[in-house]
Design an enzyme around this catalytic site. Sequence first.
Site, PDB file in Angstrom:
ATOM      1  N   ASN A  80       2.853  -6.371   2.090  1.00  8.16           N
ATOM      2  CA  ASN A  80       2.264  -7.453   3.107  1.00  8.16           C
ATOM      3  C   ASN A  80       3.582  -8.380   3.452  1.00  8.16           C
ATOM      4  O   ASN A  80       3.723  -9.072   2.250  1.00  8.16           O
ATOM      5  CB  ASN A  80       1.190  -8.240   2.201  1.00  8.16           C
ATOM      6  CG  ASN A  80       0.850  -9.346   2.918  1.00  8.16           C
ATOM      7  OD1 ASN A  80       1.010  -9.560   3.975  1.00  8.16           O
ATOM      8  ND2 ASN A  80      -0.096 -10.353   2.282  1.00  8.16           N
ATOM      9  N   TRP A  81       4.077  -7.995   4.457  1.00 10.33           N
ATOM     10  CA  TRP A  81       5.117  -8.870   4.823  1.00 10.33           C
ATOM     11  C   TRP A  81       4.954 -10.446   5.021  1.00 10.33           C
ATOM     12  O   TRP A  81       5.782 -10.973   5.264  1.00 10.33           O
ATOM     13  CB  TRP A  81       5.942  -8.376   6.065  1.00 10.33           C
ATOM     14  CG  TRP A  81       6.455  -6.939   5.710  1.00 10.33           C
ATOM     15  CD1 TRP A  81       6.313  -6.256   4.629  1.00 10.33           C
ATOM     16  CD2 TRP A  81       7.254  -6.233   6.699  1.00 10.33           C
ATOM     17  NE1 TRP A  81       6.865  -5.143   4.746  1.00 10.33           N
ATOM     18  CE2 TRP A  81       7.864  -4.996   6.054  1.00 10.33           C
ATOM     19  CE3 TRP A  81       7.908  -6.385   8.011  1.00 10.33           C
ATOM     20  CZ2 TRP A  81       8.292  -4.032   6.599  1.00 10.33           C
ATOM     21  CZ3 TRP A  81       8.464  -5.346   8.498  1.00 10.33           C
ATOM     22  CH2 TRP A  81       8.918  -4.050   7.875  1.00 10.33           C
ATOM     23  N   LYS A  82       3.682 -10.795   5.135  1.00  6.41           N
ATOM     24  CA  LYS A  82       3.331 -12.002   5.497  1.00  6.41           C
ATOM     25  C   LYS A  82       4.091 -12.508   6.770  1.00  6.41           C
ATOM     26  O   LYS A  82       4.287 -12.061   7.659  1.00  6.41           O
ATOM     27  CB  LYS A  82       3.452 -13.221   4.155  1.00  6.41           C
ATOM     28  CG  LYS A  82       2.797 -12.497   2.923  1.00  6.41           C
ATOM     29  CD  LYS A  82       2.750 -13.230   1.990  1.00  6.41           C
ATOM     30  CE  LYS A  82       2.037 -12.867   0.861  1.00  6.41           C
ATOM     31  NZ  LYS A  82       1.641 -13.645  -0.409  1.00  6.41           N
ATOM     32  N   HIS A 117      -7.416 -12.318   2.664  1.00 11.31           N
ATOM     33  CA  HIS A 117      -6.192 -12.516   1.732  1.00 11.31           C
ATOM     34  C   HIS A 117      -6.504 -14.072   1.331  1.00 11.31           C
ATOM     35  O   HIS A 117      -6.945 -14.974   2.126  1.00 11.31           O
ATOM     36  CB  HIS A 117      -4.911 -12.388   2.504  1.00 11.31           C
ATOM     37  CG  HIS A 117      -3.864 -12.533   1.715  1.00 11.31           C
ATOM     38  ND1 HIS A 117      -3.416 -13.743   1.262  1.00 11.31           N
ATOM     39  CD2 HIS A 117      -2.941 -11.775   0.847  1.00 11.31           C
ATOM     40  CE1 HIS A 117      -2.378 -13.792   0.337  1.00 11.31           C
ATOM     41  NE2 HIS A 117      -2.247 -12.351  -0.062  1.00 11.31           N
ATOM     42  N   GLU A 127      -4.492 -16.442   1.342  1.00 16.53           N
ATOM     43  CA  GLU A 127      -3.832 -17.258   2.286  1.00 16.53           C
ATOM     44  C   GLU A 127      -4.633 -17.578   3.498  1.00 16.53           C
ATOM     45  O   GLU A 127      -4.469 -18.677   4.250  1.00 16.53           O
ATOM     46  CB  GLU A 127      -2.308 -16.746   2.459  1.00 16.53           C
ATOM     47  CG  GLU A 127      -1.299 -16.890   1.330  1.00 16.53           C
ATOM     48  CD  GLU A 127      -0.381 -15.946   0.999  1.00 16.53           C
ATOM     49  OE1 GLU A 127       0.063 -15.341   2.198  1.00 16.53           O
ATOM     50  OE2 GLU A 127       0.284 -16.041   0.060  1.00 16.53           O
ATOM     51  N   GLU A 138      -6.217 -10.064  -6.314  1.00 19.36           N
ATOM     52  CA  GLU A 138      -5.110 -10.641  -6.208  1.00 19.36           C
ATOM     53  C   GLU A 138      -5.536 -12.201  -6.789  1.00 19.36           C
ATOM     54  O   GLU A 138      -5.979 -12.870  -5.948  1.00 19.36           O
ATOM     55  CB  GLU A 138      -4.649 -10.768  -4.979  1.00 19.36           C
ATOM     56  CG  GLU A 138      -4.306  -9.692  -4.189  1.00 19.36           C
ATOM     57  CD  GLU A 138      -3.180 -10.008  -2.983  1.00 19.36           C
ATOM     58  OE1 GLU A 138      -2.034  -9.495  -3.230  1.00 19.36           O
ATOM     59  OE2 GLU A 138      -3.619 -10.659  -2.160  1.00 19.36           O
ATOM     60  N   GLY A 178       2.977 -15.014  -5.516  1.00 13.96           N
ATOM     61  CA  GLY A 178       4.155 -15.664  -5.433  1.00 13.96           C
ATOM     62  C   GLY A 178       4.776 -16.670  -6.454  1.00 13.96           C
ATOM     63  O   GLY A 178       5.687 -17.322  -6.286  1.00 13.96           O
ATOM     64  N   SER A 199       2.744 -11.169  -7.788  1.00 14.59           N
ATOM     65  CA  SER A 199       3.970 -11.027  -8.410  1.00 14.59           C
ATOM     66  C   SER A 199       4.334  -9.650  -8.969  1.00 14.59           C
ATOM     67  O   SER A 199       4.920  -9.809 -10.052  1.00 14.59           O
ATOM     68  CB  SER A 199       3.984 -12.271  -9.462  1.00 14.59           C
ATOM     69  OG  SER A 199       4.079 -13.479  -8.941  1.00 14.59           O
ATOM     70  N   GLY A 212       3.816  -8.647  -2.106  1.00 10.42           N
ATOM     71  CA  GLY A 212       4.225  -9.695  -1.098  1.00 10.42           C
ATOM     72  C   GLY A 212       5.738  -9.815  -1.008  1.00 10.42           C
ATOM     73  O   GLY A 212       6.645  -8.999  -0.411  1.00 10.42           O
ATOM     74  N   GLY A 213       6.423 -10.703  -2.000  1.00 10.64           N
ATOM     75  CA  GLY A 213       7.829 -10.830  -1.990  1.00 10.64           C
ATOM     76  C   GLY A 213       8.570  -9.605  -2.263  1.00 10.64           C
ATOM     77  O   GLY A 213       9.450  -9.307  -1.446  1.00 10.64           O
TER      78      GLY A 213
HETATM   79  P1  PGA Z   1       3.630 -11.625  -4.140  1.00  6.76           P
HETATM   80  O1  PGA Z   1       2.146 -11.704  -3.003  1.00  6.76           O
HETATM   81  O2  PGA Z   1       3.613 -10.334  -4.182  1.00  6.76           O
HETATM   82  O3  PGA Z   1       4.646 -12.336  -3.224  1.00  6.76           O
HETATM   83  O4  PGA Z   1       2.865 -12.526  -5.321  1.00  6.76           O
HETATM   84  C1  PGA Z   1       1.052 -10.739  -3.127  1.00  6.76           C
HETATM   85  C2  PGA Z   1       0.246 -11.006  -1.989  1.00  6.76           C
HETATM   86  O5  PGA Z   1       0.030 -12.076  -1.515  1.00  6.76           O
HETATM   87  O6  PGA Z   1      -0.478 -10.133  -1.265  1.00  6.76           O
END
Ligand code: PGA
Length: 251
Positions: A12-14, A97, A99, A167, A173, A213, A234-235
């Site tokens: 997930n590149w956001k 998600h 977010e 999640e 993050g 994470s 994500g990251g």
């Molecule tokens: P993260 O994000 O790996 O940076 O914690 C995961 C996500 O939000 O899908």
Amino acid sequence: MNKSRQSLIAGNWKMNMSVAEGCALAQQIVSQAATVSCELLLCPPAPLLGFVMAETNGSEVQLGSQDCHFNDAGAHTGDTSAKLLADIGCGYVILGHSERRADHGETDQQVAAKVTAAWRNQLTAIICIGETESQRDAGKTLSVVRAQIAGSIPPGATGANTVIAYEPVWAIGSGKVPSVNDVTKIHAETRTAFAEAAGAGEAELVRILYGGSLKPENASEFLALEDVDGGLIGGASLKAQDFIGIASSCP
Ligand code: PGA
């Protein structure tokens, strides 16, 4: 241990990456895809989908979006339909998600409507669930997860049209991860809740990802668990080495 389900590692590149960076990252991932046994999925920002598609075309690497609208067309400025995402070659869409739930006030009901739109257009919906830190501290994790499953997954879910991503919001993050015991318990409970909604047979097939994470250093202990069928990253999905490192940890 039932590892008959093929693991899925989704990036997930956001809201990250330029055209040049996204293409370079996709190229690096495509070039290493044959070294891993799991399915790989990239979910770049919508304007990058076409560029990344040009890199993944002809490879096993799948493409997905981070959101879609619940209608197939119409007066919805700024939105993207599942119909168009399918048309350009996406196979997946991430929905609900945390977010999007936090930044855009998305409710379970809205998420369910988007899931229906995804299915209507032959996209697999990756439905995100997970508790906040205060819900966890109040001992409400399992009830929150159960309510999100009941509310966000409409009738008609199958192991093929749905992926669930657990999640914990506080792990996203933050560098913090839940204990292996907690993930074991919550994923088993998630499969049970899915079985109640979709039947035991579909629940055996549905893939349940862990997200929050995940890194190459901690991935193997989670990915080895019976009810963990991959990760939503994500990251660590923004660096080919880390993303492929996590994918290599799939049993
Ligand atoms: P993260 O994000 O790996 O940076 O914690 C995961 C996500 O939000 O899908």
